[in-house]
Design an enzyme around this catalytic site. Structure first.
Site, short mmCIF file in Angstrom:
data_model
loop_
_atom_site.label_atom_id
_atom_site.label_comp_id
_atom_site.label_asym_id
_atom_site.label_seq_id
_atom_site.Cartn_x
_atom_site.Cartn_y
_atom_site.Cartn_z
N ASP A 12 3.31 19.70 84.83
CA ASP A 12 4.43 19.99 85.94
C ASP A 12 4.16 18.78 87.15
O ASP A 12 3.07 18.11 87.32
CB ASP A 12 4.43 21.45 86.77
CG ASP A 12 4.59 22.50 85.98
OD1 ASP A 12 5.22 22.43 84.86
OD2 ASP A 12 3.87 23.47 86.20
N LEU A 56 -3.08 21.71 91.14
CA LEU A 56 -3.52 22.14 89.69
C LEU A 56 -3.87 20.93 89.21
O LEU A 56 -3.21 19.66 89.32
CB LEU A 56 -2.47 22.70 89.11
CG LEU A 56 -2.59 23.12 87.36
CD1 LEU A 56 -3.51 24.08 87.48
CD2 LEU A 56 -1.08 23.45 86.99
#
Length: 312
Positions: A46, A198
């Site tokens: 992402d 992340l």
């Protein structure tokens, strides 16, 4: 750079994807830097996420699914008590809830999410429905029914927990959506949660120290030397071999005659201790990777996936 025709580039680049851009955006940037005809990434990250994004060039794309199917490791930080539309900090806040659980409850919830578990992929994933990624439907306010899938969480290490922020290391199987894992953890704790950081640390056996970042690539491409075709030599040094995604398979070496037969798609007699297994086939003289073969119980190597003889 546009003075050159696109090149036949072959190999694997372990790119350290930067934050704030899509995986496809960074792929197109890398393709332009290498001036490559063909390249693709495995395992979408992402825009929020950073870290290991394997990019396969040319003939290496034939073996990219071995990376897609492999285990992954992540470093993740999440905010507890807040649920967002996208399950990460890029989304709009949906609700706030109080955070009140014990460390015993926290460890119990983590344990419940370890091992073989069911997971429903996020609407903000790259899974395609009727040829279009789910996240495009989500951005239109649409929800598509997704099938529950089995995934395996090998280990979740609790690194830190303070001030409603939790930090974890996650070792998981293919098909795992970390944003969904964090959302599920937040629901088990009764407070909700979303990802704020992340980073993918590992894919298959490739480790964090092998990463190449965009700064490294730009430094190796000197625009002042645009008319010199040798400018690509420094860039190509960042690439791992074509057979890198299948490096876990044993090697066998073929003679000139065996190589010719194998490249024509013919089975080749080869006596060794390996039976009923895929192998990497190498040309003894040139040391080039010819492709994958399968050795059967009758001592024949049957072509499985060949590398093009026209790699230049």
């Amino acid at each position: 750079m546009f003075f050159f025709k696109k090149r036949n580039v072959h190999g694997l680049l372990l790119l350290d994807k930067p934050k704030g851009v899509s995986s496809n955006y960074i792929l197109q940037k890398v393709k332009r830097i290498f001036h490559a005809k063909k390249a693709g990434y495995t395992g979408t990250l992402d825009p929020l996420a950073t870290g290991m994004l394997p990019i396969c060039f040319g003939e290496t794309t034939k073996f990219s699914h071995y990376l897609t199917d492999s285990q992954k490791k992540y470093h993740v930080v999440a905010k507890l008590g807040e649920k967002t539309t996208t399950s990460d900090s890029c989304g709009a806040l949906l609700e706030k809830r109080s955070v009140s659980f014990s460390l015993i409850q926290l460890h119990a919830s983590i344990n419940e999410l370890t091992g073989l578990i069911d997971q429903i992929p996020s609407m903000y994933s790259a899974i395609k429905y009727h040829g279009k990624p789910l996240y495009k439907y989500a951005r239109q306010g649409l929800t598509i029914n997704r099938k529950m899938r089995k995934i395996f969480i090998y280990k979740i290490d609790l690194i830190n927990y303070a001030n409603n922020v939790i930090e974890l290391y996650v070792h998981c199987s293919k098909g795992t959506y970390i944003r969904t894992l964090i959302e599920d953890l937040g629901e088990k704790l009764g407070c909700g949660a979303h990802i704020t950081f992340l980073r993918r640390l590992q894919v298959a056996s490739y480790i964090h120290s092998q990463l190449v970042n965009m700064i490294d690539l730009y430094k190796s491409f000197n625009r002042n030397d645009i008319y010199n075709i040798d400018i690509f030599k420094k860039l190509d040094q960042f690439l791992m071999p074509i057979d890198s995604p299948v490096s876990f398979l044993p090697k066998i070496f073929f003679s000139i005659q065996q190589t010719l037969c194998f490249q024509l798609g013919q089975k080749v007699c080869f006596i060794c201790d390996i039976k009923n297994s895929l192998v990497r086939v190498i040309d003894t003289e040139t040391r080039k990777f010819l492709g994958l073969g399968k050795i059967n119980s009758e001592n024949f190597v049957i072509p499985h996936r060949l590398v093009s003889t026209m790699q230049g």
